[in-house]
Each structure stands twice: as C-alpha cells, then as structure tokens.
Design a protein around this motif. Structure first.
Motif, PDB file in Angstrom:
ATOM      1  N   ALA A 323       0.830  -1.208   0.000  1.00  0.00           N
ATOM      2  CA  ALA A 323       0.000   0.000   0.000  1.00  0.00           C
ATOM      3  C   ALA A 323       0.864   1.259   0.000  1.00  0.00           C
ATOM      4  O   ALA A 323       0.582   2.229  -0.734  1.00  0.00           O
ATOM      5  CB  ALA A 323      -0.920  -0.020   1.221  1.00  0.00           C
ATOM      6  N   ASP A 329      -4.219   3.472   0.823  1.00  0.00           N
ATOM      7  CA  ASP A 329      -4.364   2.758   2.094  1.00  0.00           C
ATOM      8  C   ASP A 329      -4.466   1.262   1.841  1.00  0.00           C
ATOM      9  O   ASP A 329      -4.565   0.807   0.689  1.00  0.00           O
ATOM     10  CB  ASP A 329      -5.561   3.279   2.897  1.00  0.00           C
ATOM     11  N   VAL A 330      -4.441   0.469   2.916  1.00  0.00           N
ATOM     12  CA  VAL A 330      -4.392  -0.991   2.759  1.00  0.00           C
ATOM     13  C   VAL A 330      -5.654  -1.543   2.109  1.00  0.00           C
ATOM     14  O   VAL A 330      -5.601  -2.550   1.399  1.00  0.00           O
ATOM     15  CB  VAL A 330      -4.153  -1.689   4.120  1.00  0.00           C
ATOM     16  N   ALA A 333      -5.329  -0.958  -1.600  1.00  0.00           N
ATOM     17  CA  ALA A 333      -4.327  -1.893  -2.117  1.00  0.00           C
ATOM     18  C   ALA A 333      -4.916  -3.290  -2.243  1.00  0.00           C
ATOM     19  O   ALA A 333      -4.680  -3.990  -3.241  1.00  0.00           O
ATOM     20  CB  ALA A 333      -3.104  -1.911  -1.201  1.00  0.00           C
TER      21      ALA A 333
END
Length: 483
Positions: A323, A329-330, A333
């Motif tokens: 990310a 952000d995760v 991602a």
C-alpha cells in the motif's frame, strides 16, 4: 495374529504409541498387505522387508481433519506437504468449499477459487469426483465433506441472498446424492460472502439430510471475533435441530478486543457437550489465512499477501508495504490485488495454547495447497504440535498429542479401522524421532519439510522415506460407512 511366520514389512525395535492415549511400549510391528498383522516381540517372524526403527516412535499416521486438498489429491498426488509431516489421511471439503458437485464455466467466486479456476470445476456429481480419485489415487487417504457454498453456487442464480424453498430442496437433494456416494458430512463457510446471507433455517433444512446417513455438520462459523459466542450458539442449534454431530472448524478468537475469550468459548463447549455431540479442531499458529478480505484486514495486526492474480509479484509481502509503495491505504491496495489471498496475524498465543490444550480438540492444518506463498501450517502443523507444543513447552504428553491427531480424529470422522496401531487395523503409520521432530516451515520460508519424520506408511506401502516421497500412491477414497 497368532502363529504369524512371515510378513511383508516389519518395523523392528521401536516404541509404539498406539493412538489411544496409552503409555508407549517397546514392540515390533508386522504388516501383511494393507493391515497390521502383529505387534510385540516379532524377532522370529520373517519379513519381505525389515526396517530397524530403534530409538524411534511408531505411531498411527496422522489425520489432518481440516484441509482444502480436494484438488491437490489430483494435481499434487504425491502430497509432499502432507506425507512429509506424517499425515496419512486428510478430510477435504471444509469451510463450505468442495470441488463437487459443481460444474463451472467461469472463475468461481471467492473463496471457491482457493481450489482452482474453472477448469477444475468439472464434477457434476460427487460420485464422479470420487471415481476420479479412485482412478488416480494420491499418496494419502481422503474423507470428503460437501460444501454448502458449493451447493449454493450450483443451485442459485444469486448467492447473495437467502435461498428459496425450491433451491433448498435442490441443495438438499444434491447433498443426499453426495452422501449416498460416500461423502461423510456437510460443511459450511457462513463467514464467506457466498453463504453469509444464508439464514440459520436454511442450513438446518439442508443439514437434516445428514441424520439418516450418519453424517456430521462441520462449520467455519459466521464470526470468530466479537460475535463468537453467538456463532457457537447458532452452530450448536443447527446440530440439535438436524439431530447430528457438530464439529467447529479451526476454533479461535481473533481481534485484540477478544483476546482471552477462549476461556469463555471453551466453557460453552463443556456446557453443550453434556447434551449433544460436539467436536472441534485447531491449528497451532496465531495467524490465519484465507482470501484477501477487508473485514479480515480490519482486525489484524499484520497482513501478508499469499497470492494475487493481477499482481503475483507481491506474494509474500506485507500488505502495508504494498500500500505504501502504491501511495494508497491498505483497503485500496487489497482491492487492486483482487482476486488474492492473505495471512492475518490477529490471534493471541495464550488463546492458541488454551484451545490446543483442550482435551477434545482435534488438530487440522487448514493449509491452502494452491497458494503461491502459503501459510507455514501447510507443511508444519503436526511436527509443530509434537515438537514445539508437546516436547518443548510441555502443554500435553506426547501420547496425548498423538491421540488427538489419530484415534480421536478417526472416531469423530468415522474413519473405519484407522487411527490406532492395533492388530487388524489398516497399516497407516508414522515413524518419527521424538527428540528431533519439529516444524521447519516459517512465514518467511513456508514450504520447508519438517525435521524428524523418518518413514510414513499408507495402507502398508511406504510413501515417505529418507526425506523424500517414494512415489507410492497407495491412498484411498474413504467413503462414509465403508472401510
């Protein structure tokens, strides 16, 4: 076998741990064809082949009660990841995901894609799948569950809703046909999108088919976090209403806010076990693994990517690092990586040890054999229990560890004449060094074979010796109610 003069294979000089929990004993073991013919002082018995196992433990082959090896039995038939750790039998079709009965002409929805893309979904009946296993046997035995999510995908035009009565009837009919073919139960994955909209009543109505076939209900529950107790209550209700045994898959409590709640959940098992048949399995790690899901990311301290279709280059990397590299952000991602899988670090080691120590807990790997960078449990589960948790930490004696990965598992899943070293039982055996056995697979290097496993025998044939597969494929499809 009184008066035995000759056998095909003899294991001489070892210490037998028979799988019942009894103390170990010095004894030779003689095998004729696929069965154990005699145990004791067999120095006068001639053998076609004799193996000196002095200083080693001779135990029943281990039963991996929670796997996703449906496709691996056909695509990886030497089953290196299992026989290398002493496993001789597996239970497939867990978490609501079974390779049959379902034919697909497109990529199946997650988590069914953990078993493979559309070319593997070609068995319209369970009988056809079991016939394929018979015709191209693997190196291990296998018992089979029918996946609820698989049934839903095959019977419904939209799995993201409750099933109608006609769809329930179709699913129940396909379950009954599968049970007639030899399947040993129904599994659910109510945590996953294809089944999370299924109400409790839908599952009960389908599960009612199990009772007349002696089947069991095995479940990856709706929730293993904040609502874990509610989910256990639902699971036990399904078992009661259907009148069948229940097995809770990979029991855990995850998410920091739930650390320590295994005391509460295990007390609930004790309470309900007084009035109905309930089992559970557990794996010996504080991290889980499945498809990459936003809700699983939310309660995890760390997430590792195990595979990604559009971005295979990121397998084995931390999602956080991916990310940051992408400047998102995760969650963004994760969306970009889809379809994908992950490892989630979200459990407390104290809870893991408490559940491992529960006397009725079986052991299962929950390994994902088709992940490109799998969780180490795929290769390390059973040696980790025997070496790290039993020998090194002393959570339970070796005899107890063996009991809960052999005879207890065989009893819970109806594996006839397996799970014990006893005359007349099938010759599924594992010879190991109790001093050296340990898992070698790690999160950084997850596909390293364990240490300390000397010889593994399935139905009287040696499938693992001298640190490698022998090429023998002596495993069998274990049909419910049949040897």
């Amino acid at each position: 076998m009184a008066g035995l003069e000759r056998c095909d294979l003899k294991l001489s000089g070892g210490e037998v741990i028979d799988g019942t929990g009894a103390a170990r004993m010095r004894a030779d073991v003689a095998i004729v064809d696929d069965r154990i013919a005699a145990i004791g002082d067999l120095s006068s018995v001639r053998a076609g082949r004799e193996i000196d196992v002095t200083g080693r433990i001779v135990a029943p082959g281990f039963v991996d009660v929670h796997t996703h090896d449906d496709r691996a039995l056909l695509s990886k038939p030497t089953m290196d990841m299992k026989v290398s750790q002493g496993v001789t039998s597996v239970v497939v079709g867990n978490c609501g995901i079974s390779l049959a009965p379902l034919v697909m002409d497109r990529r199946p929805p997650p988590p069914l894609d953990l078993l493979g893309t559309e070319e593997w979904w070609k068995y319209g009946t369970f009988d056809a799948f079991l016939t394929a296993i018979d015709e191209a046997p693997a190196s291990v035995n296998a018992a089979f569950l029918v996946g609820h999510s698989t049934l839903r995908v095959g019977a419904m035009d939209d799995v993201y809703r409750a099933a109608r009565s006609d769809e329930i009837k179709t699913m129940r009919g396909r379950l009954e046909e599968s049970l007639d073919a030899g399947a040993s139960g129904l599994s659910t994955g109510l945590f996953y999108a294809p089944s999370e909209q299924a109400p409790t009543e839908e599952v009960i109505e389908i599960a009612r088919a199990l009772k007349t076939h002696g089947g069991r209900y095995v479940t990856h529950m709706r929730n293993e976090g904040a609502d874990v107790v509610k989910s256990l209550e639902e699971t036990f209700l399904i078992g009661r209403e259907a009148g069948v045994p229940v097995i809770v898959s990979h029991h855990k409590v995850h998410g920091k806010d739930n650390f320590g709640r295994s005391k509460e959940t295990l007390a609930l098992f004790d309470r309900y076990r007084k009035s109905q048949k309930i089992g559970l399995d557990v794996y010996p790690y504080h991290a889980s693994s499945t498809v990459l899901k936003a809700d699983s990311i939310a309660f995890s301290n760390r997430v590792m990517v195990t595979w990604s279709v559009p971005h295979p280059e990121h397998k084995g990397r931390d999602l956080k690092d991916v990310a940051e590299e992408w400047g998102v952000d995760v969650y963004a991602a994760a969306e970009r990586l889809q379809p994908a899988g992950a490892i989630y670090f979200s459990m407390d080691e104290d809870d893991v040890q408490r559940i491992l120590s529960y006397p009725q807990a079986m052991f299962g790997s929950d390994g994902l054999p088709h992940d490109e960078f799998p969780h180490p449990r795929l290769w390390g589960t059973f040696p980790r229990i025997l070496g790290h948790y039993s020998r090194d930490l002393g959570l339970f004696p070796l005899e107890e560890a063996v009991r809960r990965m052999t005879s207890l598992s065989a009893e819970e899943f109806g594996l006839k004449d397996r799970g014990e070293v006893a005359e007349g039982k099938f010759a599924d055996l594992c010879v190991f060094d109790a001093r050296d056995i340990i898992d070698s697979a790690t999160f950084e290097d997850p596909m390293t074979p364990a240490a300390g496993i000397d010889t593994v025998i399935v139905n009287g044939r040696i499938v693992w010796a001298e640190g490698r597969c022998t090429g023998e494929r002596s495993g069998r499809a274990l049909r419910q109610g049949r040897a």
